[in-house]
Scaffold this active site. Structure first.
Site, mmCIF file in Angstrom:
data_model
loop_
_atom_site.group_PDB
_atom_site.id
_atom_site.type_symbol
_atom_site.label_atom_id
_atom_site.label_comp_id
_atom_site.label_asym_id
_atom_site.label_seq_id
_atom_site.Cartn_x
_atom_site.Cartn_y
_atom_site.Cartn_z
ATOM 1 N N HIS A 124 0.903 -1.313 0.088
ATOM 2 C CA HIS A 124 -0.275 0.159 0.113
ATOM 3 C C HIS A 124 0.825 1.081 0.044
ATOM 4 C CE1 HIS A 124 -2.852 -2.708 2.026
ATOM 5 N NE2 HIS A 124 -3.616 -2.435 1.038
ATOM 6 N N ASP B 11 -4.035 -7.181 -8.187
ATOM 7 C CA ASP B 11 -5.153 -7.854 -8.174
ATOM 8 C C ASP B 11 -5.828 -7.308 -9.691
ATOM 9 O OD1 ASP B 11 -5.914 -8.230 -5.627
ATOM 10 O OD2 ASP B 11 -5.252 -6.189 -5.131
ATOM 11 N N SER C 277 0.635 -8.819 0.266
ATOM 12 C CA SER C 277 -0.887 -9.042 0.541
ATOM 13 C C SER C 277 -1.222 -8.890 2.078
ATOM 14 C CB SER C 277 -1.435 -10.164 -0.073
ATOM 15 O OG SER C 277 -2.658 -10.445 0.300
HETATM 16 O O1 PAF Z 1 -8.341 -3.989 -3.323
HETATM 17 C C1 PAF Z 1 -8.678 -3.589 -2.294
HETATM 18 O O2 PAF Z 1 -8.206 -3.447 -1.292
HETATM 19 C C2 PAF Z 1 -10.214 -3.591 -2.452
HETATM 20 O O3 PAF Z 1 -10.969 -4.628 -3.419
HETATM 21 C C3 PAF Z 1 -10.956 -2.129 -2.659
HETATM 22 C C4 PAF Z 1 -10.354 -1.832 -3.948
HETATM 23 C C5 PAF Z 1 -10.275 -1.058 -1.816
HETATM 24 C C6 PAF Z 1 -12.327 -1.950 -2.616
HETATM 25 O O4 PAF Z 1 -12.781 -2.381 -1.420
#
Ligand code: PAF
Length: 285
Positions: free
Chosen positions: A37, A153, A188
């Protein structure tokens, strides 16, 4: 760092920033932030002057038997990490802010069948509708210039890009590269369900993707056979594979002889974690 719990204050602040010609990048998350992130946030800062992160564990994308209740919620730590990453604002809506009339009764976005019945959607049929609905709502709330999604994803990224195009949303979707641990494992939140031993075993997934990529680059053309071999190898290494497939990068459909831009996608369970990963392969025309 500003913290927004409701929509009007967030929108007022964004309007204010826009008056001063700031540009807005948006990074939606479900919290439990990790280096992956933080890499999305850095990527976002390459494309805008203010980054907004949302943290919301979206109930619409979990089936009743999935881990919504136990999904790791680490808000305080997440906020500290956002602060350290110079995030301009964090949006932390509650369920009643996003679904004031109840989530059961909300309008839902349904992705097209060609994307909604393949790959991860086979075992998680509700999932992408839940994702598309919440992402559409969040994009309408924040109205950013750009929104950043990770390539890990890949099916989600494809569905969101299609949604933005089909519904004429005024935002540019940016895809950020996959962040990996030293052993190749894609980062993840669900990796924390793995034991130390499984964390080592898990590196097999990216290794087999790499190996398959080499075969494709060397000209192997029997794709079903390559995938079958990969599944066997991963199952022998502790995985229970859901799928291992080679698709067109462009739309995730079956590869045609003209396709030069391929993607290998895989998903499987290891211990208590369902892991997904993928690798792009660009064949020389
Ligand atoms: O990838 C994610 O963390 C989730 O699927 C998202 C895009 C925040 C939607 O809840």
């Amino acid at each position: 760092m500003l913290v927004f719990e409701n929509i009007p204050t967030l929108r007022a602040q964004i309007r204010n920033w826009r008056k001063y010609s700031e540009t807005i990048a948006f990074v939606p998350t479900m919290g439990n932030l990790h280096q992956g992130h933080l890499d999305l946030i850095s990527y976002a800062y390459q494309h805008a002057t203010k980054v907004i992160v949302s943290i919301f564990v979206n109930p619409l994308q979990f089936a009743p038997h999935e881990d919504f209740g136990s999904y790791p919620r680490t808000l305080e730590k997440d906020m500290n990490q956002c602060n350290a990453a110079q995030v301009a604002g964090v949006f932390i809506p509650t369920e009643s802010v996003l679904f004031p009339e109840g989530k059961a009764d909300t309008t839902q976005i349904v992705p097209p069948e060609t994307l909604n019945h393949i790959l991860c959607a086979v075992t998680r049929p509700h999932f992408f509708s839940g994702v598309a609905t919440i992402v559409c709502k969040l994009l309408n709330i924040v109205q950013p210039d750009v929104a950043v999604f990770g390539k890990k994803d890949y099916q989600q990224l494809t569905i969101i890009s299609k949604l933005v195009k089909d519904l004429n949303l005024d935002v540019k979707i940016l895809s950020a590269p996959i962040s990996r641990a030293d052993n190749g494992l894609a980062l993840s939140s669900r990796n924390q369900y793995l034991t130390e031993e499984q964390l080592n075993q898990a590196s097999c997934l990216s290794a087999v993707l790499q190996q398959t990529k080499v075969c494709l680059l060397e000209g192997h053309a029997d794709l079903p056979n390559l995938c079958q071999k990969a599944i066997e190898q991963l199952n022998q290494n502790g995985f229970k594979m859901d799928y291992f497939e080679i698709r067109s990068q462009n739309n995730l459909q079956e590869v045609t002889p003209q396709d030069k831009n391929l993607i290998i996608l895989a998903a499987g369970t290891l211990g208590k974690a369902r892991l997904i990963d993928n690798l792009e392969v660009n064949l020389i025309a």
